[in-house]
Design an enzyme around this catalytic site. Structure first.
Site, PDB file in Angstrom:
ATOM      1  N   LYS A  50      45.954  45.187  43.971  1.00 39.65           N
ATOM      2  CA  LYS A  50      45.934  46.157  45.077  1.00 39.65           C
ATOM      3  C   LYS A  50      47.346  46.392  45.593  1.00 39.65           C
ATOM      4  O   LYS A  50      47.711  47.520  45.931  1.00 39.65           O
ATOM      5  CB  LYS A  50      45.013  45.666  46.201  1.00 39.65           C
ATOM      6  CG  LYS A  50      43.545  45.824  45.858  1.00 39.65           C
ATOM      7  CD  LYS A  50      42.639  45.015  46.751  1.00 39.65           C
ATOM      8  CE  LYS A  50      41.223  45.020  46.190  1.00 39.65           C
ATOM      9  NZ  LYS A  50      40.362  43.988  46.753  1.00 39.65           N
ATOM     10  N   GLN A  94      39.575  40.387  51.736  1.00 41.86           N
ATOM     11  CA  GLN A  94      39.076  40.119  50.388  1.00 41.86           C
ATOM     12  C   GLN A  94      37.859  39.195  50.441  1.00 41.86           C
ATOM     13  O   GLN A  94      37.882  38.148  51.079  1.00 41.86           O
ATOM     14  CB  GLN A  94      40.196  39.492  49.534  1.00 41.86           C
ATOM     15  CG  GLN A  94      39.834  39.265  48.078  1.00 41.86           C
ATOM     16  CD  GLN A  94      39.586  40.551  47.292  1.00 41.86           C
ATOM     17  OE1 GLN A  94      40.194  41.579  47.564  1.00 41.86           O
ATOM     18  NE2 GLN A  94      38.698  40.486  46.334  1.00 41.86           N
ATOM     19  N   ASP A 117      37.098  49.783  52.884  1.00 48.12           N
ATOM     20  CA  ASP A 117      36.093  49.324  51.916  1.00 48.12           C
ATOM     21  C   ASP A 117      34.745  50.022  52.140  1.00 48.12           C
ATOM     22  O   ASP A 117      33.887  49.990  51.263  1.00 48.12           O
ATOM     23  CB  ASP A 117      35.839  47.822  52.111  1.00 48.12           C
ATOM     24  CG  ASP A 117      36.657  46.929  51.192  1.00 48.12           C
ATOM     25  OD1 ASP A 117      36.896  47.333  50.037  1.00 48.12           O
ATOM     26  OD2 ASP A 117      37.030  45.830  51.629  1.00 48.12           O
TER      27      ASP A 117
HETATM   28  N1  GUN Z   1      35.638  41.371  46.435  1.00 52.05           N
HETATM   29  C1  GUN Z   1      35.236  41.937  45.273  1.00 52.05           C
HETATM   30  N2  GUN Z   1      35.308  43.281  45.345  1.00 52.05           N
HETATM   31  C2  GUN Z   1      35.762  43.567  46.593  1.00 52.05           C
HETATM   32  C3  GUN Z   1      36.046  44.785  47.268  1.00 52.05           C
HETATM   33  O1  GUN Z   1      35.875  45.901  46.744  1.00 52.05           O
HETATM   34  N3  GUN Z   1      36.502  44.656  48.545  1.00 52.05           N
HETATM   35  C4  GUN Z   1      36.674  43.453  49.155  1.00 52.05           C
HETATM   36  N4  GUN Z   1      37.107  43.436  50.423  1.00 52.05           N
HETATM   37  N5  GUN Z   1      36.416  42.304  48.549  1.00 52.05           N
HETATM   38  C5  GUN Z   1      35.967  42.364  47.283  1.00 52.05           C
END
Ligand code: GUN
Length: 281
Positions: A50, A94, A117
């Site tokens: 990211k 996350q 998200d």
């Molecule tokens: N863990 C796995 N995929 C994601 C996601 O798309 N966003 C977040 N915040 N955590 C994750």
């Protein structure tokens, strides 16, 4: 004949380049705060990716790495601080969090307008009502990939395997909003094979290597593999038996290089949108 491989990596690169150009036209650089608690190696890789995406798009990324022993109060305190910080457009915590933390409470603490998200209940509700502020990243990435290859879900039978809040449920909703007839299957579905065989578009988000075999796929189907599993050799693989299914399907996504890069591109898009909203008041 072999299926067309749906190249998520290439499309994501084009989307990110488009975002980069748009970001240069803003009076301020968009910014994303990424919070990672603990030292889960898979999460560390996701967060690193990211950060790279942000740098490619010209989005500022601030990184908050907290030790595994962080308390719920400490984490909520950080989220509240980021909510109030006018320099931050998007907040991503996350998942999964270490077991002693309440992930749902943390997601609900994120200001809905910074929830890139789209996990906050207000944003989930908005998606259900087709009044979305942000689209959920993985389902939105899949819809963009379908559009790119000229595949219209309208009138098609779509089968989604998996009912997670992150992928399965919102995926079913976006397909429904695109006028598909949608079946959601899960671990208690007794006749998974028969259900999958009826799919014009099959989306597998179960996280079980080898789950989708060629006998479960209708000839000419579109097969979307969301999963990121590890094979016995440690290599990344999806749910779908790729070699056999690509001989039967018309379209298929690879793992890696299919849905994963599209999810990350959609996060960049949501962060850009968040900045645009802030700058336009
Ligand atoms: N863990 C796995 N995929 C994601 C996601 O798309 N966003 C977040 N915040 N955590 C994750």
């Amino acid at each position: 004949m072999s299926a067309v491989v749906m190249d998520g990596k290439a499309l994501a690169a084009r989307i990110k380049e488009h975002i980069r150009v748009n970001c240069t036209k803003l009076p301020q650089t968009p910014s994303l705060a990424v919070v990672l608690v603990g030292d889960d190696p898979a999460s560390a890789v996701y967060v690193r990716n990211k950060e790279r995406d942000c740098s490619e798009c010209g989005i500022a990324c601030s990184d908050y790495r907290l030790p595994v022993e962080t308390t719920q109060e400490e984490l909520l305190c950080l989220v509240n601080r980021l909510n109030r910080d006018k320099r931050i457009d998007g907040i991503l915590v996350q998942m999964p969090l270490p077991a002693h933390l309440n992930g749902q409470q943390v997601l609900e603490a994120i200001a809905p307008e910074k929830d890139v998200d789209a996990f906050h209940p207000e944003n989930v509700g908005r998606i259900l009502l087709e009044r979305e502020r942000y689209l959920p990243c993985t389902p939105a990435g899949i819809m963009a990939l379908l559009r790119e290859y000229g595949i219209d879900p309208a009138g098609k039978h779509c089968v989604v395997v998996g009912r997670s809040n992150i992928v399965g449920k919102p995926m079913a909703m976006l397909l429904l909003h695109a006028d598909a007839t949608v079946t959601i299957c899960h671990s208690r579905t007794p006749d998974l094979r028969e259900q999958c065989r009826r799919a014009d578009i099959l989306v597998s988000a179960a996280g079980r290597r080898g789950l989708v075999t060629a006998d479960m796929v209708k000839p000419g189907a579109v097969v979307i593999d969301v999963a990121m599993n590890r094979g016995e050799d440690g290599r990344l693989c999806g749910d779908v038996d790729y070699a056999a299914v690509s001989e039967k399907a018309d379209y298929i996504t690879p793992v890696p290089g299919g849905v994963g890069p599209m999810t990350r591109a959609m996060l960049m898009e949501n962060t850009y949108k968040a900045a645009l909203r802030r700058l336009n008041g």
